[in-house]
Each structure stands twice: as C-alpha cells, then as structure tokens.
Design a protein around this motif. Structure first.
Motif, PDB file in Angstrom:
ATOM      1  N   LYS A  15       0.839  -1.204   0.000  1.00  0.00           N
ATOM      2  CA  LYS A  15       0.000   0.000   0.000  1.00  0.00           C
ATOM      3  C   LYS A  15       0.871   1.252   0.000  1.00  0.00           C
ATOM      4  O   LYS A  15       0.619   2.194  -0.755  1.00  0.00           O
ATOM      5  CB  LYS A  15      -0.934  -0.003   1.209  1.00  0.00           C
ATOM      6  CG  LYS A  15      -1.836   1.215   1.267  1.00  0.00           C
ATOM      7  CD  LYS A  15      -2.787   1.146   2.435  1.00  0.00           C
ATOM      8  CE  LYS A  15      -3.658   2.392   2.484  1.00  0.00           C
ATOM      9  NZ  LYS A  15      -4.633   2.336   3.566  1.00  0.00           N
ATOM     10  N   SER A  16       1.890   1.263   0.817  1.00  0.00           N
ATOM     11  CA  SER A  16       2.794   2.399   0.885  1.00  0.00           C
ATOM     12  C   SER A  16       3.469   2.639  -0.463  1.00  0.00           C
ATOM     13  O   SER A  16       3.561   3.773  -0.939  1.00  0.00           O
ATOM     14  CB  SER A  16       3.836   2.166   1.975  1.00  0.00           C
ATOM     15  OG  SER A  16       4.767   3.212   1.981  1.00  0.00           O
ATOM     16  N   GLN A  17       3.929   1.558  -1.086  1.00  0.00           N
ATOM     17  CA  GLN A  17       4.593   1.681  -2.388  1.00  0.00           C
ATOM     18  C   GLN A  17       3.621   2.203  -3.443  1.00  0.00           C
ATOM     19  O   GLN A  17       3.987   3.053  -4.265  1.00  0.00           O
ATOM     20  CB  GLN A  17       5.164   0.332  -2.824  1.00  0.00           C
ATOM     21  CG  GLN A  17       6.353  -0.101  -2.007  1.00  0.00           C
ATOM     22  CD  GLN A  17       6.800  -1.526  -2.336  1.00  0.00           C
ATOM     23  OE1 GLN A  17       6.025  -2.346  -2.805  1.00  0.00           O
ATOM     24  NE2 GLN A  17       8.059  -1.807  -2.063  1.00  0.00           N
ATOM     25  N   LEU A  18       2.399   1.698  -3.433  1.00  0.00           N
ATOM     26  CA  LEU A  18       1.412   2.142  -4.415  1.00  0.00           C
ATOM     27  C   LEU A  18       1.059   3.617  -4.218  1.00  0.00           C
ATOM     28  O   LEU A  18       0.896   4.357  -5.190  1.00  0.00           O
ATOM     29  CB  LEU A  18       0.145   1.283  -4.326  1.00  0.00           C
ATOM     30  CG  LEU A  18       0.295  -0.173  -4.788  1.00  0.00           C
ATOM     31  CD1 LEU A  18      -0.971  -0.956  -4.467  1.00  0.00           C
ATOM     32  CD2 LEU A  18       0.625  -0.248  -6.266  1.00  0.00           C
ATOM     33  N   GLN A  19       0.966   4.041  -2.975  1.00  0.00           N
ATOM     34  CA  GLN A  19       0.659   5.448  -2.694  1.00  0.00           C
ATOM     35  C   GLN A  19       1.774   6.362  -3.186  1.00  0.00           C
ATOM     36  O   GLN A  19       1.523   7.471  -3.659  1.00  0.00           O
ATOM     37  CB  GLN A  19       0.437   5.659  -1.193  1.00  0.00           C
ATOM     38  CG  GLN A  19      -0.856   5.076  -0.697  1.00  0.00           C
ATOM     39  CD  GLN A  19      -0.970   5.114   0.826  1.00  0.00           C
ATOM     40  OE1 GLN A  19       0.021   5.025   1.535  1.00  0.00           O
ATOM     41  NE2 GLN A  19      -2.192   5.227   1.314  1.00  0.00           N
ATOM     42  N   ASP A  20       3.011   5.886  -3.067  1.00  0.00           N
ATOM     43  CA  ASP A  20       4.168   6.706  -3.424  1.00  0.00           C
ATOM     44  C   ASP A  20       4.466   6.738  -4.918  1.00  0.00           C
ATOM     45  O   ASP A  20       5.166   7.626  -5.384  1.00  0.00           O
ATOM     46  CB  ASP A  20       5.419   6.201  -2.698  1.00  0.00           C
ATOM     47  CG  ASP A  20       5.339   6.413  -1.194  1.00  0.00           C
ATOM     48  OD1 ASP A  20       4.482   7.202  -0.746  1.00  0.00           O
ATOM     49  OD2 ASP A  20       6.118   5.768  -0.467  1.00  0.00           O
ATOM     50  N   THR A  21       3.957   5.759  -5.675  1.00  0.00           N
ATOM     51  CA  THR A  21       4.384   5.633  -7.070  1.00  0.00           C
ATOM     52  C   THR A  21       3.311   5.907  -8.106  1.00  0.00           C
ATOM     53  O   THR A  21       3.595   5.855  -9.293  1.00  0.00           O
ATOM     54  CB  THR A  21       4.952   4.223  -7.333  1.00  0.00           C
ATOM     55  OG1 THR A  21       3.933   3.260  -7.060  1.00  0.00           O
ATOM     56  CG2 THR A  21       6.187   3.951  -6.501  1.00  0.00           C
ATOM     57  N   ALA A  22       2.084   6.204  -7.691  1.00  0.00           N
ATOM     58  CA  ALA A  22       1.037   6.410  -8.683  1.00  0.00           C
ATOM     59  C   ALA A  22       0.078   7.509  -8.264  1.00  0.00           C
ATOM     60  O   ALA A  22      -0.100   7.784  -7.082  1.00  0.00           O
ATOM     61  CB  ALA A  22       0.263   5.104  -8.902  1.00  0.00           C
ATOM     62  N   ALA A  79      -8.190  -0.618  -2.950  1.00  0.00           N
ATOM     63  CA  ALA A  79      -8.950  -1.414  -3.915  1.00  0.00           C
ATOM     64  C   ALA A  79      -8.048  -2.465  -4.573  1.00  0.00           C
ATOM     65  O   ALA A  79      -8.483  -3.602  -4.811  1.00  0.00           O
ATOM     66  CB  ALA A  79      -9.581  -0.512  -4.975  1.00  0.00           C
ATOM     67  N   VAL A  80      -6.807  -2.096  -4.859  1.00  0.00           N
ATOM     68  CA  VAL A  80      -5.843  -3.038  -5.446  1.00  0.00           C
ATOM     69  C   VAL A  80      -5.625  -4.212  -4.487  1.00  0.00           C
ATOM     70  O   VAL A  80      -5.705  -5.381  -4.872  1.00  0.00           O
ATOM     71  CB  VAL A  80      -4.493  -2.331  -5.751  1.00  0.00           C
ATOM     72  CG1 VAL A  80      -3.420  -3.339  -6.120  1.00  0.00           C
ATOM     73  CG2 VAL A  80      -4.673  -1.308  -6.856  1.00  0.00           C
ATOM     74  N   ILE A  81      -5.373  -3.898  -3.231  1.00  0.00           N
ATOM     75  CA  ILE A  81      -5.096  -4.926  -2.225  1.00  0.00           C
ATOM     76  C   ILE A  81      -6.325  -5.801  -1.990  1.00  0.00           C
ATOM     77  O   ILE A  81      -6.216  -7.022  -1.858  1.00  0.00           O
ATOM     78  CB  ILE A  81      -4.588  -4.268  -0.932  1.00  0.00           C
ATOM     79  CG1 ILE A  81      -3.186  -3.695  -1.192  1.00  0.00           C
ATOM     80  CG2 ILE A  81      -4.577  -5.256   0.231  1.00  0.00           C
ATOM     81  CD1 ILE A  81      -2.665  -2.771  -0.122  1.00  0.00           C
ATOM     82  N   ALA A  82      -7.508  -5.207  -2.001  1.00  0.00           N
ATOM     83  CA  ALA A  82      -8.740  -5.983  -1.805  1.00  0.00           C
ATOM     84  C   ALA A  82      -8.893  -7.042  -2.889  1.00  0.00           C
ATOM     85  O   ALA A  82      -9.304  -8.178  -2.601  1.00  0.00           O
ATOM     86  CB  ALA A  82      -9.947  -5.053  -1.795  1.00  0.00           C
ATOM     87  N   LYS A  83      -8.542  -6.704  -4.119  1.00  0.00           N
ATOM     88  CA  LYS A  83      -8.638  -7.689  -5.219  1.00  0.00           C
ATOM     89  C   LYS A  83      -7.610  -8.795  -5.042  1.00  0.00           C
ATOM     90  O   LYS A  83      -7.909  -9.966  -5.272  1.00  0.00           O
ATOM     91  CB  LYS A  83      -8.462  -7.009  -6.579  1.00  0.00           C
ATOM     92  CG  LYS A  83      -9.655  -6.197  -7.000  1.00  0.00           C
ATOM     93  CD  LYS A  83     -10.875  -7.061  -7.246  1.00  0.00           C
ATOM     94  CE  LYS A  83     -12.035  -6.233  -7.755  1.00  0.00           C
ATOM     95  NZ  LYS A  83     -13.265  -7.008  -7.872  1.00  0.00           N
ATOM     96  N   TYR A  84      -6.382  -8.442  -4.645  1.00  0.00           N
ATOM     97  CA  TYR A  84      -5.374  -9.484  -4.389  1.00  0.00           C
ATOM     98  C   TYR A  84      -5.886 -10.458  -3.330  1.00  0.00           C
ATOM     99  O   TYR A  84      -5.769 -11.672  -3.467  1.00  0.00           O
ATOM    100  CB  TYR A  84      -4.055  -8.879  -3.908  1.00  0.00           C
ATOM    101  CG  TYR A  84      -3.105  -8.483  -5.002  1.00  0.00           C
ATOM    102  CD1 TYR A  84      -2.630  -9.412  -5.923  1.00  0.00           C
ATOM    103  CD2 TYR A  84      -2.645  -7.174  -5.106  1.00  0.00           C
ATOM    104  CE1 TYR A  84      -1.737  -9.044  -6.917  1.00  0.00           C
ATOM    105  CE2 TYR A  84      -1.754  -6.800  -6.099  1.00  0.00           C
ATOM    106  CZ  TYR A  84      -1.304  -7.734  -7.004  1.00  0.00           C
ATOM    107  OH  TYR A  84      -0.419  -7.380  -7.979  1.00  0.00           O
ATOM    108  N   LYS A  85      -6.461  -9.925  -2.257  1.00  0.00           N
ATOM    109  CA  LYS A  85      -6.960 -10.778  -1.176  1.00  0.00           C
ATOM    110  C   LYS A  85      -8.110 -11.653  -1.651  1.00  0.00           C
ATOM    111  O   LYS A  85      -8.177 -12.837  -1.314  1.00  0.00           O
ATOM    112  CB  LYS A  85      -7.399  -9.920   0.015  1.00  0.00           C
ATOM    113  CG  LYS A  85      -6.227  -9.304   0.762  1.00  0.00           C
ATOM    114  CD  LYS A  85      -6.697  -8.471   1.938  1.00  0.00           C
ATOM    115  CE  LYS A  85      -5.530  -7.918   2.737  1.00  0.00           C
ATOM    116  NZ  LYS A  85      -5.961  -7.124   3.901  1.00  0.00           N
TER     117      LYS A  85
END
Length: 97
Positions: A15-22, A79-85
C-alpha cells in the motif's frame, strides 16, 4: 507477490509503495499464475468482471500452468489490495506476482 510469510506486513508495504508511485485512480496490472484448469481461470475473470478489465492468458511451455494478466483501472491502493486478497481467498493454488 509473496504474502505467505506475513500477509498484513506485506500488504502494508505494498500500500505504501502504491501510494508513493502512482496518481490514483490509475491503471494497474495484476499477474497471477494458476494451474491450467478452466474453472480457476474463470474464477479470476469473474472477480474482475464488470470493471472494464483487459485479461490475457498464456499457458506455460508444458501447459501445466497458465499466467493470467489483468489490466484494470483501480481507484486507490486499498482497492488493489482488496482484489489481491479476494483472488487469494477464492482461487485455490493461485500465485500472485
């Protein structure tokens, strides 16, 4: 992705990486590997149904496994993480990359 060791710590880091890169919302590319069984591939497709996802599949050289790539617009890292789960919970034998 390899959430087997400590899933919550893994998803927190992701989540941290996604927040920082997009800039959200954005296109996100999921990659999964599943045993080559029609049912498992359909399960992944159904999880991303009605989202405008572009899904590509490719069988391994021996045909034992199939890679499933899903390109879809996601609204935020949660939302990205929810789909992975969801994929991890519903599709037996899936490997998320």
């Amino acid at each position: 992705m390899e959430p087997a060791r400590n899933p919550e710590e893994f998803y927190k880091k992701l989540k941290s990486q996604l927040q920082d890169t997009a800039m959200w919302p954005t296109e996100y590319l999921y990659k999964f590997i599943v045993p080559t069984e029609r049912e498992k591939i359909l399960q992944i497709q159904n999880i991303f149904d009605n989202m405008g996802a572009v899904i590509h599949t490719r069988k391994s050289k021996k045909g034992t496994y199939t890679s499933v790539s899903v390109n879809v617009r996601m609204k935020n890292p949660d939302a990205v993480i929810a789909k992975y789960k969801k994929v991890g919970e519903e599709v037996e034998g899936v490997i998320s990359l």
